[in-house]
Scaffold this active site. Structure first.
Site, PDB file in Angstrom:
ATOM      1  N   GLU A   1     -19.093 -11.407   8.262  1.00  0.00           N
ATOM      2  CA  GLU A   1     -18.354 -10.690   9.284  1.00  0.00           C
ATOM      3  C   GLU A   1     -16.893 -10.665   8.820  1.00  0.00           C
ATOM      4  OE1 GLU A   1     -18.309 -12.454  13.187  1.00  0.00           O
ATOM      5  OE2 GLU A   1     -17.301 -10.691  14.026  1.00  0.00           O
TER       6      GLU A   1
ATOM      7  N   ARG B   1     -26.858 -25.143   5.945  1.00  0.00           N
ATOM      8  CA  ARG B   1     -25.402 -24.964   5.933  1.00  0.00           C
ATOM      9  C   ARG B   1     -24.784 -26.085   5.135  1.00  0.00           C
ATOM     10  NH1 ARG B   1     -23.441 -21.654  10.055  1.00  0.00           N
ATOM     11  NH2 ARG B   1     -21.247 -22.132   9.936  1.00  0.00           N
TER      12      ARG B   1
ATOM     13  N   LYS C   1     -14.118 -20.026  11.357  1.00  0.00           N
ATOM     14  CA  LYS C   1     -13.008 -19.102  11.127  1.00  0.00           C
ATOM     15  C   LYS C   1     -12.007 -19.153  12.280  1.00  0.00           C
ATOM     16  CE  LYS C   1     -16.102 -15.927   9.877  1.00  0.00           C
ATOM     17  NZ  LYS C   1     -16.790 -14.750   9.356  1.00  0.00           N
TER      18      LYS C   1
HETATM   19  P1  ATP Z   1     -17.916 -18.693  11.475  1.00  0.00           P
HETATM   20  O1  ATP Z   1     -18.647 -19.860  12.033  1.00  0.00           O
HETATM   21  O2  ATP Z   1     -16.650 -19.064  10.820  1.00  0.00           O
HETATM   22  O3  ATP Z   1     -17.842 -17.520  12.392  1.00  0.00           O
HETATM   23  P2  ATP Z   1     -20.110 -17.339  10.310  1.00  0.00           P
HETATM   24  O4  ATP Z   1     -21.233 -18.129   9.849  1.00  0.00           O
HETATM   25  O5  ATP Z   1     -20.328 -16.671  11.611  1.00  0.00           O
HETATM   26  O6  ATP Z   1     -18.833 -18.236  10.257  1.00  0.00           O
HETATM   27  P3  ATP Z   1     -20.331 -14.983   8.768  1.00  0.00           P
HETATM   28  O7  ATP Z   1     -19.274 -14.148   8.177  1.00  0.00           O
HETATM   29  O8  ATP Z   1     -21.197 -14.411   9.808  1.00  0.00           O
HETATM   30  O9  ATP Z   1     -19.610 -16.275   9.273  1.00  0.00           O
HETATM   31  O10 ATP Z   1     -21.210 -15.619   7.621  1.00  0.00           O
HETATM   32  C1  ATP Z   1     -21.685 -14.900   6.508  1.00  0.00           C
HETATM   33  C2  ATP Z   1     -22.825 -15.669   5.893  1.00  0.00           C
HETATM   34  O11 ATP Z   1     -22.406 -16.957   5.468  1.00  0.00           O
HETATM   35  C3  ATP Z   1     -23.952 -15.900   6.873  1.00  0.00           C
HETATM   36  O12 ATP Z   1     -25.157 -15.617   6.205  1.00  0.00           O
HETATM   37  C4  ATP Z   1     -23.841 -17.346   7.226  1.00  0.00           C
HETATM   38  O13 ATP Z   1     -25.077 -17.903   7.561  1.00  0.00           O
HETATM   39  C5  ATP Z   1     -23.283 -17.952   5.957  1.00  0.00           C
HETATM   40  N1  ATP Z   1     -22.549 -19.188   6.224  1.00  0.00           N
HETATM   41  C6  ATP Z   1     -21.510 -19.348   7.050  1.00  0.00           C
HETATM   42  N2  ATP Z   1     -21.097 -20.629   7.075  1.00  0.00           N
HETATM   43  C7  ATP Z   1     -21.892 -21.308   6.226  1.00  0.00           C
HETATM   44  C8  ATP Z   1     -21.969 -22.673   5.787  1.00  0.00           C
HETATM   45  N3  ATP Z   1     -21.144 -23.604   6.252  1.00  0.00           N
HETATM   46  N4  ATP Z   1     -22.911 -23.008   4.880  1.00  0.00           N
HETATM   47  C9  ATP Z   1     -23.741 -22.071   4.395  1.00  0.00           C
HETATM   48  N5  ATP Z   1     -23.727 -20.782   4.748  1.00  0.00           N
HETATM   49  C10 ATP Z   1     -22.817 -20.388   5.652  1.00  0.00           C
HETATM   50 MG    MG Z   2     -21.416 -14.786  12.054  1.00  0.00          MG
END
Ligand code: ATP
Ligand code: MG
Ligand code: MG
Length: 531
Positions: free
Chosen positions: A32, A253, A263
């Site tokens: 995102e 994760r 974020k």
């Molecule tokens: P935030 O919690 O900061 O909003 P998010 O997971 O919603 O992060 P996205 O941009 O939607 O952020 O994530 C893009 C991809 O990265 C998704 O497939 C998500 O599952 C993966 N991802 C995010 N954080 C982690 C993490 N800590 N470890 C592994 N994969 C991750």
């Molecule tokens: Mg997300």
């Protein structure tokens, strides 16, 4: 799984990808655009690319831009740049927003088939109903009424529309609570960074992910396993719409001790000026860790090693820094620095009458790293810490020069003020116990600033209910003034070196007339190197 011990990155996890055919696999990385890429995202990106590559398939980079309130072009651009830094280039770049019309049409299809309804139950009440498994009072609205609200009120973001959301009609009593009629569309009148004011309703992640995955030809959707409960919902949406099936493969994760990866929280640190920006060396962003001296190879080795693990663990940063050290050590040029504040002058009574310079290897085990000028003179500087404990008559070794016999140690209390010594170059360095770094005290020496950092928060793992603002580390930046050899003057931003017996450093600010170079300490996974 193995408690952070050394792992081989020759892991073979092909076996884990179900129904995968060489040449046909399509994966996607769906960030995102609401922040900069962090080390967790990097894991998702590298794994998606790894599988696409391993199966000679394709990787889609898809911006999951369905929430205009949080998203910006700035973030989108930075994500593309950071993926490139990681060596990841998708076969194509797409946007969830490319499919707004398709998703809208499919939502109407669901309504027409009696599989979705508009609901204006207040948020709190809806939450409560979902908790206990009660039906919404709006659940049995007629298809006509639902169509009218969705296509006229919600679509146009009217006052009535804003009160409503669209919910999938699945099973309000389901044991798996994600199936209790999840919200699939909601209004948002904030302009979207790509589609402007064209849309006032946006699909939720739960609706968007399966639909776009299916439409785009994704064969394997890699998801972090906290979504596992939602797999049933993902599959329900695909079935309900009669779309092509997608295999879900979940992975753990990554989390790190004393590190926030949300974020929203990282944005808070930027907004409150606790850090300079998203590329701050204390940040777990790709830019932050790169600035701290992490290499792309270090990140990738780490992720591939972690790849198959399904356990969500709270890793210590030392694991990844230790892997990085293996990458940088064989090529990091060796240089010399002494602490500017605590420096001790050593007069070499029989030293060279005039300073002279010799070319010496930058790396003893790797001649390819090249050579550097080393200045010799009859007055040198050493660290106070090395001077302490030296006694008259003691024989020590000046690294890369030779042995020296101490003749006089001038002290004030425990502090060594100055030393006199004689070169004893025929002495055997194997027989001395002290081998110390030294720097010729000539006009060639360079003043530098060395920085080290601590984690932003004090608690290893924040629990549900902890407010991170209650766990801020009071001081996270440490500055030391040092004096270094003349080569530092020619170093460029991004150069990675080792100051012998001090540690690895990355040049963050190069030397320029009147400006001292600034170098950041690179953790090596062993020493907690704070001053
Ligand atoms: P935030 O919690 O900061 O909003 P998010 O997971 O919603 O992060 P996205 O941009 O939607 O952020 O994530 C893009 C991809 O990265 C998704 O497939 C998500 O599952 C993966 N991802 C995010 N954080 C982690 C993490 N800590 N470890 C592994 N994969 C991750
Ligand atoms: Mg997300
Ligand atoms: Mg999230």
């Amino acid at each position: 799984k193995n408690g952070g011990k050394k792992e081989t990155h020759k892991a073979n996890f092909e076996i884990d990808l179900p129904n995968a055919e060489v040449g046909k696999v399509v994966t996607r990385f769906p960030p995102e655009p609401s922040g900069y890429l962090h080390i967790g995202h990097a894991k998702a990106a590298v794994l998606n690319e790894y599988f696409a590559h391993a199966y000679k398939g394709k990787l889609i980079i898809r911006f999951d831009d369905t929430n205009p309130t949080k998203e910006k072009v700035e973030f989108q651009d930075s994500i593309i740049e950071d993926l490139a830094l990681l060596g990841i280039k998708g076969d194509k770049v797409t946007y969830s927003s490319d499919y707004f019309q398709d998703m809208y049409d499919l939502a109407i299809k669901l309504i027409k088939e009696g599989k979705a309804y508009c609901d204006d139950t207040p948020l709190e009440k809806m939450r409560e109903e979902r908790m206990v498994g009660d039906a919404s009072a709006r659940r049995e609205r007629s298809i006509e009424e639902n169509l009218k609200i969705f296509t006229e009120e919600m679509k146009n973001g009217t006052e009535e529309g804003l009160k409503n959301c669209l919910r999938a009609k699945i099973d309000y009593t389901a044991l798996n609570k994600t199936l209790r009629d999840p919200v699939i569309y909601r209004c948002n009148v904030t302009p979207h960074h790509r589609t402007g004011s064209e849309w006032k309703i946006y699909p939720t992640y739960d609706f968007c992910a399966p639909v776009v995955d299916s439409i785009e030809g994704v064969t394997h959707a890699l998801r972090t396993n906290e979504y596992r409960d939602r797999n049933a919902q993902y599959n329900w949406i695909i079935d309900a719409l009669g779309l092509r099936k997608v295999d879900i493969w979940d992975f753990a994760r990554v989390n790190f001790v004393r590190t926030l990866l949300s974020k929203r929280k990282l944005q808070w640190f930027v907004d409150k000026n606790y850090v300079s920006n998203w590329d701050d060396p204390r940040f777990p962003t790709v830019r932050g860790v790169r600035r701290r001296g992490m290499t792309v190879e270090g990140i990738r080795n780490f992720i591939i090693a972690q790849g198959p693990s399904r356990n969500i663990i709270n890793l210590d940063w030392s694991v990844i820094w230790a892997l990085n050290k293996k990458v940088i050590d064989p090529t990091a040029p060796r240089h010399t620095a002494v602490d500017a504040k605590d420096v001790v002058t050593v007069k070499l009574l029989n030293g060279p009458s005039e300073p002279f310079t010799e070319e010496k290897p930058k790396h003893k085990k790797n001649p390819e790293v090249g050579k550097k000028p080393v200045v010799y003179s009859n007055q040198v500087l050493i660290d106070q810490a090395d001077a302490e404990g030296m006694t008259d008559g003691e024989e020590i070794t000046f690294m890369d020069w030779g042995n020296v016999i101490i003749s006089k140690v001038v002290k004030e209390g425990d502090i060594v003020k100055s030393i006199e010594a004689n070169l004893h170059l025929e002495g055997d360095f194997r027989k001395t116990s002290k081998k110390i770094t030294w720097l010729a005290d000539t006009k060639d020496k360079v003043e530098v600033v060395l920085m080290d950092f601590d984690h932003l928060i004090t608690k290893d793992k924040l629990e549900e209910g902890d407010n991170f603002e209650d766990f801020l580390t009071p001081q996270t930046e440490f500055k030391v003034e040092a004096i270094a050899d003349l080569s530092v003057r020619d170093m460029k931003v991004g150069d990675i070196i080792q100051f012998e017996r001090k540690g690895y450093y990355r040049v963050d600010q190069a030397y320029s007339e009147g400006k001292r170079p600034v170098l950041y300490n690179i953790p090596d996974g062993k020493t907690v190197s704070r001053y």
